[in-house]
Structure formats: structure tokens, C-alpha cells
Design a protein around this motif. Sequence first.
Motif, PDB file in Angstrom:
ATOM      1  N   LEU A  37      -6.446  -4.353   5.825  1.00 55.85           N
ATOM      2  CA  LEU A  37      -6.610  -4.991   4.514  1.00 55.85           C
ATOM      3  C   LEU A  37      -7.979  -4.628   3.964  1.00 55.85           C
ATOM      4  O   LEU A  37      -8.994  -4.780   4.629  1.00 55.85           O
ATOM      5  CB  LEU A  37      -6.484  -6.515   4.629  1.00 55.85           C
ATOM      6  N   SER A  39     -10.648  -5.007   0.687  1.00 59.17           N
ATOM      7  CA  SER A  39     -11.007  -5.677  -0.564  1.00 59.17           C
ATOM      8  C   SER A  39     -12.430  -5.284  -0.923  1.00 59.17           C
ATOM      9  O   SER A  39     -13.215  -4.908  -0.056  1.00 59.17           O
ATOM     10  CB  SER A  39     -10.895  -7.197  -0.422  1.00 59.17           C
ATOM     11  N   TYR A  40     -12.728  -5.354  -2.185  1.00 56.07           N
ATOM     12  CA  TYR A  40     -14.074  -5.016  -2.624  1.00 56.07           C
ATOM     13  C   TYR A  40     -14.420  -5.858  -3.840  1.00 56.07           C
ATOM     14  O   TYR A  40     -13.560  -6.430  -4.507  1.00 56.07           O
ATOM     15  CB  TYR A  40     -14.185  -3.530  -2.975  1.00 56.07           C
ATOM     16  N   THR A  50      -8.528 -10.558  -3.213  1.00 56.67           N
ATOM     17  CA  THR A  50      -7.388  -9.657  -3.061  1.00 56.67           C
ATOM     18  C   THR A  50      -6.108 -10.363  -3.477  1.00 56.67           C
ATOM     19  O   THR A  50      -6.072 -11.581  -3.658  1.00 56.67           O
ATOM     20  CB  THR A  50      -7.243  -9.194  -1.602  1.00 56.67           C
ATOM     21  N   CYS A  51      -5.052  -9.593  -3.608  1.00 59.49           N
ATOM     22  CA  CYS A  51      -3.751 -10.155  -3.992  1.00 59.49           C
ATOM     23  C   CYS A  51      -3.135 -10.990  -2.873  1.00 59.49           C
ATOM     24  O   CYS A  51      -2.163 -11.714  -3.110  1.00 59.49           O
ATOM     25  CB  CYS A  51      -2.790  -9.030  -4.375  1.00 59.49           C
ATOM     26  N   GLU A  53      -4.677 -13.310  -0.912  1.00 62.58           N
ATOM     27  CA  GLU A  53      -5.331 -14.581  -0.587  1.00 62.58           C
ATOM     28  C   GLU A  53      -4.481 -15.747  -1.070  1.00 62.58           C
ATOM     29  O   GLU A  53      -3.909 -15.722  -2.164  1.00 62.58           O
ATOM     30  CB  GLU A  53      -6.726 -14.629  -1.208  1.00 62.58           C
ATOM     31  N   CYS A  67      -8.924 -12.330 -10.134  1.00 59.79           N
ATOM     32  CA  CYS A  67      -7.781 -11.616  -9.551  1.00 59.79           C
ATOM     33  C   CYS A  67      -7.739 -10.179 -10.058  1.00 59.79           C
ATOM     34  O   CYS A  67      -7.951  -9.930 -11.250  1.00 59.79           O
ATOM     35  CB  CYS A  67      -6.470 -12.317  -9.914  1.00 59.79           C
ATOM     36  N   CYS A  71      -0.868  -7.548  -8.937  1.00 62.73           N
ATOM     37  CA  CYS A  71      -0.498  -8.467  -7.845  1.00 62.73           C
ATOM     38  C   CYS A  71       0.936  -8.974  -7.956  1.00 62.73           C
ATOM     39  O   CYS A  71       1.396  -9.693  -7.069  1.00 62.73           O
ATOM     40  CB  CYS A  71      -1.450  -9.664  -7.809  1.00 62.73           C
TER      41      CYS A  71
END
Length: 444
Positions: A37, A39-40, A50-51, A53, A67, A71
Amino acid sequence: GPYCGNVMPVPKEIILDSNEAMIHFESRSHVSGRGFLLSYASSDHPDLITCLERANHYTKAEYSRYCPAGCRDIAGDISGNVEEGYRDTSLLCKAAIHAGVIADELGGQISVTQQKGISHYQGIVANSIPSLDGSLSDKRFIFTSNGCNKSLSLEEGFLSKSQITASSYWEETNEFGQLFQWSPDKAWLQVPGLAWASNHSSNREWLEIDLGEKKRITGIKTTGSGSTMLNFNFYVKTFTMNYKNNNSKWRTYKGILSNEEKVFQGNSNPSDIVLNNFIPPIVARYVRIIPQTWNQRIALKLELMGCRIMQANSSFTHSMWQKPSQSTETSLGKEDRTVTEPIPSEETNLGLKLTAIIVPILIVLCLFLFSGICICAALRKREAKGLSYGLSSAQKSGCWKQIKQPFTRHQSTEFTISYNNEKETPQKLDLVTSDMADYQQPLM
């Protein structure tokens, strides 16, 4: 790099000197094969998530996150709806798209409030995302609302029959000789019984609603005929939206990032209610629903969601309806930008009406005054001409010095003055270098 777990951990911050980054991922064999996974976050949106969470990842009662786009089609369930709230096991960003808080094409800022859970969560289809029924949970979450999601038909009471029209409607006679009219006034979702059904099955059919005044329309709920009988399994699968105001042409509602008309996903059965949100909202008096595909026959019940214009203040503008970045804005046509154009409130409209009455009166008074001034000026000019001619006949040679009105000196270019007297030859007066203090202004 390379980075590897706790052996070679990833630093908390990586500063790049470009707008792109390539990540090369290598993994050993693994039983589950779940991958990784990533994310940034950037300086623009340090609260980016991220999509994947979920709401139960957070313990605060209220929080705000950003967001990313895309997503909607992420694997993962959501339970609940925008009115009652969502189960805390639901994906946050996917639920935000389902609720109409953000658009999947852009993403956006969401504000979340956690509350005590309920015993049952009812799932519906909204913005092409199905939510599931959910069981009892300890917590649920809701999104901060701007308040512009009320039923427009209930707000004014049920709208009159003249305010909803259609291209055609179906009249059915059953085996007992009874006549049933599937007329457009039956299209309101709150009205029990039959729905509106068109007499013909083509994409030239439409259902039109007159809201009486400009309103901000943020969503639409649709359902089918409501009948489970095989012979009346009517519903609209997809549709488009047109809108207009007084004395204007019909405009097609388009996608937020494209210049093509937006096709909304409707119903998949005749009884369930489906919600579609308009991001950005429509600001119009008249709207038309134009079915594109349907099952058996075009049949529709609907409810428009939104609010009155006077309710739209500065706090109404949510991040999801703000203008995209410059690169995004170039994709928007003029018609899309006019959707969210600020519209005067009802108080302003009242002022405009009063102005429309007072201004013509003032114009008429000004015309009378101007006419009086013109008449007076004409009379004075006539008297002045008579005096000038008298002086000219008495003393032709010294007429310029006889006039007593002062002449202000100006820097003048060369010009020519001629007399119409045939006996005298035209004389040229050079006024460039001569002293004009001795000359006085003629009344001609």
C-alpha cells in the motif's frame, strides 16, 4: 533507496526537485500475495489520505481529511446512506463520493463527525456506488452538510400539475375497461400510485419541471413504476439532464472534467430509489430529465434535492464545488461554469423590481428636463443670431472687436475662416503665432 522495512526504514520526508517520482517495488514470494500500500502527501494537501482508509482508523469525534481522486471503484464495502450516516467500518473516501460530498473525478476535502452507532444501516445506490445494509455498530460517521439537500417539492408543498409537463404520457385501458393515466403529475416520488410513463419509447421523450424561480439543485432521486408485475416492470436505466432559465436556451449538464454531456446511472429495478448528485450544482428554474435507456417502457418517479438561492451564502461553497486548478479549469466549457454562477437573492430581486419601476420614471423626468433645456438654448441662440446679424450690417470691417464676450487663448493649429460675401475675397487668418488676446469669441 533502497528501503526495506525496519532494516532500512523510509525517512519521514523525501524532498523531490521535480513533479514526478517513479517507485520500483521488489518483493519476495509471499503466501497471501497482497502486494503493498502506497500513500503520499504534498505541501498542498498535508492531510491527504488513501482510498483504503476507514472511519474506525480514527478516534477523534471530528476531523478533516483530503481524499484523492478515483476512489469510487476501489475494492471495499460501505454501509449506510447520507441521511442516516455510515457504519464506521466503511471506506471514508468511497462513502464521501456516495454521499455526494466530493466528485470521484477530483477528490476533495471532507469533514467528518463520529456519532453513536445505530442498530441498522440501510443501503442505497448513489452516484453509481451501491452501499450495503449494515448491522449494529458502536459508532457511525456523517459528513458535514451545507444544508442544501432538502426536497424541493416538499419545501413548497406539492407542486401544481402545471409545473410538471412531459413530451407525452401513456393511457392504459385494462381488461375491465378501466382507464389509467400515467400522467406527468404522478411523477412526484411522494405521490403514491402510478408513475409517469411516456406514450412512446424513444430518447426524444422528456419530463420537465418548472420550479417557479431559480433554485440551486444539488441532486435527484429516481425510481421506476414501483410494480413487481412482469407486464409493468418499467424503469429508466440511464438519463441526461437539461436546464434553463427564463428566456434562455436549453443547456446540457456536462461532466466536471469534460465537455461531453453527463449520462447518469438510473435504476436497475422498478422499486428501489437511486440518488445522483450534481457536482457542481445546477442553478436554474426549468429542468428536463431525458431518458436514454430503459426497461420495457419509460416510467419514472422523481424528487429534486436542493435549496433556494437566498440560502446559498459564503459558507455554502464547499471545497467540492470550488473551481479546479488551472489545468483542470481549461477542460470546463462556458456552460459548466455558468452552472455555479452567483445568482442574486430574493431580496436583491425585489430591489431589481423596484428599480425597474423607478428608473423609467426618472428617465421620463430627465427627458422633460432635457427638452426644456434644449428649447431654452434654441431660443437664446436665435436671439444671439439676430444680434450678430445686426452688428454685421452696421460695421462689417470691425465686427470682431465689437463682440464683448471674452475669448480664452489656446494653443491652436492653423485654420481658415472664410466669408460668404461674394464681393469680398476670402481672407486667411494665421492664428499660430499671432497674439489672440485682442480677439473675442464670435457668436456664430
